[in-house]
Write an enzyme that holds these catalytic residues in place. Structure first.
Site, mmCIF file in Angstrom:
data_model
loop_
_atom_site.group_PDB
_atom_site.id
_atom_site.type_symbol
_atom_site.label_atom_id
_atom_site.label_comp_id
_atom_site.label_asym_id
_atom_site.label_seq_id
_atom_site.Cartn_x
_atom_site.Cartn_y
_atom_site.Cartn_z
ATOM 1 N N SER A 1 46.020 62.207 46.932
ATOM 2 C CA SER A 1 46.590 61.703 48.178
ATOM 3 C C SER A 1 47.207 60.335 47.969
ATOM 4 O O SER A 1 46.599 59.464 47.335
ATOM 5 C CB SER A 1 45.487 61.527 49.238
ATOM 6 O OG SER A 1 44.698 62.683 49.387
ATOM 7 N N HIS B 1 44.896 58.218 45.471
ATOM 8 C CA HIS B 1 43.470 58.513 45.320
ATOM 9 C C HIS B 1 43.307 59.961 44.865
ATOM 10 O O HIS B 1 43.939 60.857 45.412
ATOM 11 C CB HIS B 1 42.746 58.287 46.647
ATOM 12 C CG HIS B 1 41.282 58.558 46.556
ATOM 13 N ND1 HIS B 1 40.400 57.660 45.971
ATOM 14 C CD2 HIS B 1 40.536 59.626 46.930
ATOM 15 C CE1 HIS B 1 39.178 58.170 46.005
ATOM 16 N NE2 HIS B 1 39.235 59.357 46.575
ATOM 17 N N ASN C 1 48.297 53.290 47.999
ATOM 18 C CA ASN C 1 47.315 53.642 46.967
ATOM 19 C C ASN C 1 47.417 55.135 46.686
ATOM 20 O O ASN C 1 47.807 55.914 47.543
ATOM 21 C CB ASN C 1 45.892 53.332 47.462
ATOM 22 C CG ASN C 1 44.817 53.727 46.454
ATOM 23 O OD1 ASN C 1 44.964 53.472 45.252
ATOM 24 N ND2 ASN C 1 43.742 54.349 46.925
ATOM 25 N N ASP D 1 39.890 53.842 51.253
ATOM 26 C CA ASP D 1 40.423 55.204 51.118
ATOM 27 C C ASP D 1 40.618 55.884 52.471
ATOM 28 O O ASP D 1 40.636 57.114 52.552
ATOM 29 C CB ASP D 1 39.510 56.078 50.219
ATOM 30 C CG ASP D 1 39.460 55.557 48.784
ATOM 31 O OD1 ASP D 1 40.448 54.969 48.331
ATOM 32 O OD2 ASP D 1 38.413 55.740 48.133
HETATM 33 N N1 NHR Z 1 40.854 48.199 49.150
HETATM 34 C C1 NHR Z 1 40.884 48.469 50.450
HETATM 35 N N2 NHR Z 1 40.585 47.476 51.286
HETATM 36 N N3 NHR Z 1 41.181 49.684 50.959
HETATM 37 C C2 NHR Z 1 41.441 50.694 50.113
HETATM 38 O O1 NHR Z 1 41.733 51.875 50.616
HETATM 39 C C3 NHR Z 1 41.421 50.482 48.714
HETATM 40 C C4 NHR Z 1 41.114 49.185 48.266
HETATM 41 C C5 NHR Z 1 41.054 48.902 46.901
HETATM 42 C C6 NHR Z 1 41.255 49.896 45.972
HETATM 43 C C7 NHR Z 1 41.597 52.283 45.399
HETATM 44 C C8 NHR Z 1 40.306 53.109 45.546
HETATM 45 C C9 NHR Z 1 40.491 54.565 45.174
HETATM 46 O O2 NHR Z 1 41.586 55.103 45.284
HETATM 47 C C10 NHR Z 1 41.524 51.195 46.414
HETATM 48 C C11 NHR Z 1 41.629 51.495 47.774
HETATM 49 C C12 NHR Z 1 37.859 50.986 43.618
HETATM 50 C C13 NHR Z 1 36.667 51.283 44.240
HETATM 51 C C14 NHR Z 1 35.377 50.605 43.829
HETATM 52 O O3 NHR Z 1 34.302 51.008 44.241
HETATM 53 C C15 NHR Z 1 36.668 52.178 45.298
HETATM 54 C C16 NHR Z 1 37.862 52.752 45.697
HETATM 55 C C17 NHR Z 1 39.057 52.461 45.069
HETATM 56 C C18 NHR Z 1 39.059 51.571 44.009
HETATM 57 N N4 NHR Z 1 35.435 49.529 42.992
HETATM 58 C C19 NHR Z 1 34.305 48.737 42.522
HETATM 59 C C20 NHR Z 1 34.272 47.372 43.253
HETATM 60 O O4 NHR Z 1 33.162 46.826 43.357
HETATM 61 C C21 NHR Z 1 34.398 48.444 41.047
HETATM 62 C C22 NHR Z 1 34.407 49.685 40.215
HETATM 63 C C23 NHR Z 1 34.839 49.437 38.771
HETATM 64 O O5 NHR Z 1 35.204 48.297 38.413
HETATM 65 O O6 NHR Z 1 34.859 50.428 38.003
HETATM 66 O O7 NHR Z 1 35.338 46.847 43.636
HETATM 67 O O8 NHR Z 1 39.494 55.234 44.808
HETATM 68 C C1 GAR Z 2 44.282 58.075 38.869
HETATM 69 O O1 GAR Z 2 43.761 59.380 38.820
HETATM 70 C C2 GAR Z 2 44.093 57.485 40.246
HETATM 71 O O2 GAR Z 2 44.224 58.425 41.269
HETATM 72 C C3 GAR Z 2 42.688 56.996 40.156
HETATM 73 O O3 GAR Z 2 42.549 56.485 38.851
HETATM 74 C C4 GAR Z 2 43.450 57.160 37.980
HETATM 75 C C5 GAR Z 2 44.282 56.142 37.270
HETATM 76 O O4 GAR Z 2 44.979 56.744 36.228
HETATM 77 N N1 GAR Z 2 42.424 55.980 41.106
HETATM 78 C C6 GAR Z 2 41.208 55.694 41.481
HETATM 79 O O5 GAR Z 2 40.245 56.359 41.164
HETATM 80 C C7 GAR Z 2 41.117 54.474 42.325
HETATM 81 N N2 GAR Z 2 39.729 54.213 42.557
HETATM 82 P P1 GAR Z 2 46.214 56.016 35.535
HETATM 83 O O6 GAR Z 2 45.739 54.629 35.149
HETATM 84 O O7 GAR Z 2 46.500 56.862 34.343
HETATM 85 O O8 GAR Z 2 47.325 55.979 36.535
#
Ligand code: NHR
Ligand code: GAR
Length: 225
Positions: A147, A120, A118, A156
């Site tokens: 990261s 982040h 991923n 994360d």
């Molecule tokens: N899943 C796991 N188990 N572990 C991680 O480290 C993950 C993951 C899924 C996605 C990306 C992450 C980020 O880089 C990621 C890492 C979505 C949310 C979230 O709160 C949080 C972190 C990340 C991605 N999503 C909401 C949910 O209920 C929906 C938000 C929306 O739809 O806008 O899933 O930040």
């Molecule tokens: C990126 O900045 C990525 O790091 C972030 O969303 C953006 C996606 O941009 N990811 C998250 O916040 C996951 N929760 P992109 O669609 O242009 O690659």
């Protein structure tokens, strides 16, 4: 425990990309990996949203696309089970989250142990979760960044592979700061994927391993320019 699996370097490393939005990171991967000469090949792009612009980028590059709408499924387990089934039809060695916005279940994460990355938008372990640019500005931090990490059950919180630092400037808004973070994302994500595809990067029992050496708690660090 999980052993480090040695990749078969005679074949290109097939990658499946999961996204939900614009696909800037996907474009960076296409531009740096997809010319056929490198060790990696994007086999498919899967979005949970039909209107994700990343799907158009994939089509323009001749990459297969699929949409799996999470709203059609009763709960996360059912969605993730269907997602695993779909991903595995492409038999990828690596799955990458590129702006994928659904939290994944422990079962999903275990299924792809050691081959799920991923990106982040923060210097993890700082600012896990959402709205990172705004939170960094509100805290008055001098530095921000992005990261790449292996995904584990801890959101994360998986082992870090590479981080790039971005200096916060006096008149930054979340948008201007995000723009500079994105530029660094587009550098470090293709780099990490290339390492994995070349068989140089793996997940060990105590963290990420590059060229046989433990990467340490921050991963490979790229300082601010
Ligand atoms: N899943 C796991 N188990 N572990 C991680 O480290 C993950 C993951 C899924 C996605 C990306 C992450 C980020 O880089 C990621 C890492 C979505 C949310 C979230 O709160 C949080 C972190 C990340 C991605 N999503 C909401 C949910 O209920 C929906 C938000 C929306 O739809 O806008 O899933 O930040
Ligand atoms: C990126 O900045 C990525 O790091 C972030 O969303 C953006 C996606 O941009 N990811 C998250 O916040 C996951 N929760 P992109 O669609 O242009 O690659």
């Amino acid at each position: 425990m999980h052993e480090v699996v040695k990749p078969d370097l005679r074949r290109p490393c097939d990658v499946v990309v999961l996204l939900s939005g614009a696909g800037g990171n996907l474009q960076a991967m296409i531009d740096s990996l997809q010319d056929g000469s490198g060790p990696g090949r994007i086999r498919a792009v899967i979005s949970n949203r039909a209107d994700a612009y990343g799907l158009e980028r994939a089509k323009s590059a001749g990459i297969e696309t699929r949409v799996l709408d999470h709203k059609v499924y009763e709960g996360r387990e059912a969605f993730d089970t269907a997602l695993i089934e779909l991903i595995d039809t492409f038999t990828p060695k690596l799955v990458v989250l590129a702006g994928f916005m659904r939290i994944l279940t422990p079962g999903f994460v275990r299924h792809y142990h050691g081959r799920l990355l991923n990106i982040h938008p923060s210097l993890l372990p700082l600012y896990k979760g959402l709205h990172t640019h705004q939170r960094v500005l509100e805290s008055g931090d001098a530095e921000h960044g992005c990261s790449v990490h292996f995904v584990t059950e801890e959101l994360d919180g998986g082992p870090l592979v590479v981080q790039a630092v971005v200096s916060v400037e006096l008149h930054d808004t979340p948008a201007t700061l995000a723009q500079r973070v994105h530029a660094r994302e587009h550098l470090i994500y293709p780099l990490a994927i290339r390492w994995f595809a070349e068989g140089r990067l793996a997940l060990g029992e105590h963290g990420a391993i590059l060229d046989g050496q433990p990467l340490g708690p921050s991963g490979h660090l790229i300082p601010a320019i």
